[in-house]
Design a protein around this motif. Structure first.
Motif, short mmCIF file in Angstrom:
data_model
loop_
_atom_site.label_atom_id
_atom_site.label_comp_id
_atom_site.label_asym_id
_atom_site.label_seq_id
_atom_site.Cartn_x
_atom_site.Cartn_y
_atom_site.Cartn_z
N VAL A 45 169.27 48.51 31.70
CA VAL A 45 169.00 49.31 30.51
C VAL A 45 168.97 50.77 30.93
CG1 VAL A 45 167.67 47.49 29.38
CG2 VAL A 45 166.49 49.18 30.81
N VAL A 46 168.89 51.65 29.97
CA VAL A 46 168.68 53.07 30.27
C VAL A 46 167.17 53.32 30.27
CG1 VAL A 46 169.13 55.45 29.60
CG2 VAL A 46 170.86 53.69 29.17
N ILE A 47 166.69 53.83 31.37
CA ILE A 47 165.28 54.21 31.51
C ILE A 47 165.25 55.74 31.48
CG2 ILE A 47 163.24 54.10 32.99
CD1 ILE A 47 164.47 51.50 34.18
N TYR A 48 164.56 56.30 30.50
CA TYR A 48 164.67 57.75 30.33
C TYR A 48 163.30 58.43 30.25
CZ TYR A 48 163.67 57.46 25.24
OH TYR A 48 163.09 57.26 24.01
N ASN A 49 163.32 59.73 30.48
CA ASN A 49 162.12 60.56 30.43
C ASN A 49 162.03 61.19 29.05
OD1 ASN A 49 160.42 62.97 30.65
ND2 ASN A 49 160.37 62.55 32.86
N LYS A 50 161.10 60.71 28.25
CA LYS A 50 160.99 61.15 26.86
C LYS A 50 160.67 62.65 26.75
CE LYS A 50 158.02 57.82 25.91
NZ LYS A 50 157.09 56.94 25.15
N ARG A 51 159.92 63.17 27.71
CA ARG A 51 159.58 64.60 27.67
C ARG A 51 160.83 65.46 27.87
NH1 ARG A 51 159.34 67.82 31.71
NH2 ARG A 51 159.12 66.12 33.23
N ILE A 52 161.65 65.09 28.84
CA ILE A 52 162.87 65.86 29.11
C ILE A 52 163.82 65.79 27.92
CG2 ILE A 52 164.96 65.89 30.53
CD1 ILE A 52 163.19 65.15 32.92
N GLU A 54 155.65 59.04 30.01
CA GLU A 54 156.91 59.69 29.67
C GLU A 54 158.11 58.74 29.64
OE1 GLU A 54 157.33 62.81 32.54
OE2 GLU A 54 155.65 63.99 31.75
N ILE A 55 157.91 57.49 30.03
CA ILE A 55 159.02 56.56 30.18
C ILE A 55 159.37 55.87 28.87
CG2 ILE A 55 159.75 54.39 31.27
CD1 ILE A 55 158.33 55.24 33.77
N GLY A 56 160.66 55.82 28.57
CA GLY A 56 161.17 55.06 27.44
C GLY A 56 162.39 54.26 27.87
N TYR A 57 162.85 53.36 27.01
CA TYR A 57 163.98 52.49 27.34
C TYR A 57 164.91 52.39 26.13
CZ TYR A 57 160.26 50.71 30.47
OH TYR A 57 159.23 50.59 31.36
N PHE A 58 166.21 52.26 26.41
CA PHE A 58 167.13 51.88 25.35
C PHE A 58 168.32 51.13 25.93
CE2 PHE A 58 168.23 56.39 26.25
CZ PHE A 58 169.61 56.33 26.45
N THR A 59 168.97 50.38 25.06
CA THR A 59 170.14 49.60 25.44
C THR A 59 171.28 50.53 25.85
OG1 THR A 59 169.50 47.99 23.75
CG2 THR A 59 171.74 47.79 24.65
#
Length: 424
Positions: A152-159, A288-293
């Motif tokens: 999955v895509v693991i992303y930094n929500k703050r950035i 700060e961590i989020g996920y999306f397909t």
């Protein structure tokens, strides 16, 4: 590469190169449910694959229903290839055992696995095709799909918020647009993607419908020169252009989660459990961590992904095949399969059970791509290709450094064909 099971954030993709020797053991035919008092069924799980809640429930149900005892033996990954190969060639192999999904053909070809077509008819009519495909070899059902996991895509929500991005992307073009916005902001690396993240690339080839190998004169040979492979590599190259990661390293050198943990990277593409690695390195980043397909070319179909996972098989040499099948019916029942997914965040073997992933953000992000995901080539010869140094990784680096996909394919073709002539 090993596969491991991690609780809160899902399962890691683990692959083990294996081959099996089978013995022609016969079924004693006397293992009807409820009539197996005094019998013992031996089951081998790999270290980390059978979580405590699921294991306790399955064992209790099996022993109550059959009257037999369940002897669960957890195996270490180190040396498992030789240990299982030897065990399957002896007169008293484990009755049921876990094997990596892509390694099933190696055991099936050499006669180590029992035919499970009757079990498939009884409990597997609605097994997800993408998960069940690796359990079939040359048209015969030699194992049962147990669980899978994908990237999955693991992303930094703050950035992402600082770059003005409000919603997660639904298409690849939207994803590139968001990465460009982070790049234009100039305060963070948009994406950490080293040049040799081979399993992400394999997913892209699945998305383009590419075959990495083809038959030539009865032998498997490289198909890296196919335009569909080149198309997948072009997509990878577009992604990698947003990264400062080295083009000649993979995601473990250094560990991409450790890079992400520093809080200066917009996103990376990895297994859900890698978020836990980042949090361990920097607990402050958890919020700060989020996920999306991983988004595909169109919003209605996610990107192709590699499905790492495990199958459960019965030894051809087992003298308790009926009892072993009773164990599989219990272990793979909707109740227990759903419980496994809920406990560890793994992708279950039926689409109807995906609701059990609710509340696990990483698993929820992984689930949409599972249906159309796939694996590496399901042939016994494939294992040797991935041994270090993997020639496909060399192909990827060559393209990223300026070679055409055609020339890069020719550069590694001889080595890949040599490996495809081997079996492990």
């Amino acid at each position: 590469m090993k596969r491991g099971l991690i609780a809160a954030t899902g399962v890691a993709a683990m692959l083990v190169s294996v081959a099996a020797c089978g013995s022609g053991g016969s079924d004693d035919g006397g293992d009807d449910a409820g009539g197996s008092q005094g019998k013992k069924l031996t089951v081998w799980f790999m270290d980390g694959s059978n979580p405590p809640g699921w294991t306790k429930a399955v064992q209790a149900e099996f022993e109550q229903k059959t009257g037999a005892k369940l002897d669960i033996q957890v195996q270490k990954w180190d040396g498992i290839q030789q240990k299982l190969t030897t065990a399957l060639s002896e007169s008293n192999p484990p009755d049921v055992f876990e094997i990596g999904n892509t390694q099933t053909p190696s055991y099936a070809e050499t006669g180590g696995l029992a035919d499970l077509k009757d079990l498939k008819k009884e409990i597997g009519a609605d097994w997800t095709d993408s998960l069940n495909k690796p359990a079939v070899f040359e048209g015969t059902q030699y194992a049962a799909p147990w669980y899978a996991a994908n990237r999955v895509v693991i992303y930094n929500k703050r950035i992402w918020a600082d770059a003005g991005i409000k919603d997660v992307p639904k298409t690849r073009a939207d994803f590139f647009k968001d990465l460009q916005a982070i790049k234009d902001k100039g305060e963070a690396e948009p994406l950490y993607l080293p040049g040799q993240n081979w399993y992400f690339f394999d997913g892209l080839t699945i998305g383009t419908g590419a075959d990495l190998v083809k038959k030539d004169g009865g032998k498997w040979v490289s198909n890296l020169g196919d335009p569909k492979v080149a198309k997948a590599m072009d997509v990878y190259k577009q992604y990698q252009a947003f990264s400062q990661a080295p083009k000649d390293k993979d995601e473990a050198t250094p560990q991409q989660a450790d890079v992400f943990a520093k809080g200066k990277t917009g996103a990376f593409i990895g297994m859900g459990w890698e978020a836990a690695t980042a949090i361990k390195a920097n607990p402050q980043i958890e919020k700060e961590i989020g996920y999306f397909t991983v988004p595909g070319e169109t919003a209605d179909k996610p990107e192709g992904v590699f499905l790492g996972g495990s199958n459960l098989a019965i030894a051809e040499g087992s003298k308790k095949k009926d009892l072993a099948k009773e164990f599989l019916k219990i272990a793979l029942s909707d109740k227990n399969e759903g419980a496994l997914s809920k406990e560890v965040g793994s992708i279950p073997n039926k689409e109807s059970l995906l609701a059990n992933l609710k509340g696990n953000a990483a698993a929820e992000a992984a689930a949409p791509a599972a249906k159309t995901g796939g694996t590496t080539p399901l042939i016994p010869e494939w294992a040797a290709v991935e041994n270090a140094p993997n020639p496909i990784k060399a192909y990827m680096t060559a393209v990223l450094n300026g070679k055409s996909p055609e020339d890069a394919a020719k550069q590694v073709e001889a080595e890949m064909n040599k490996r495809l002539g081997q079996k492990q």
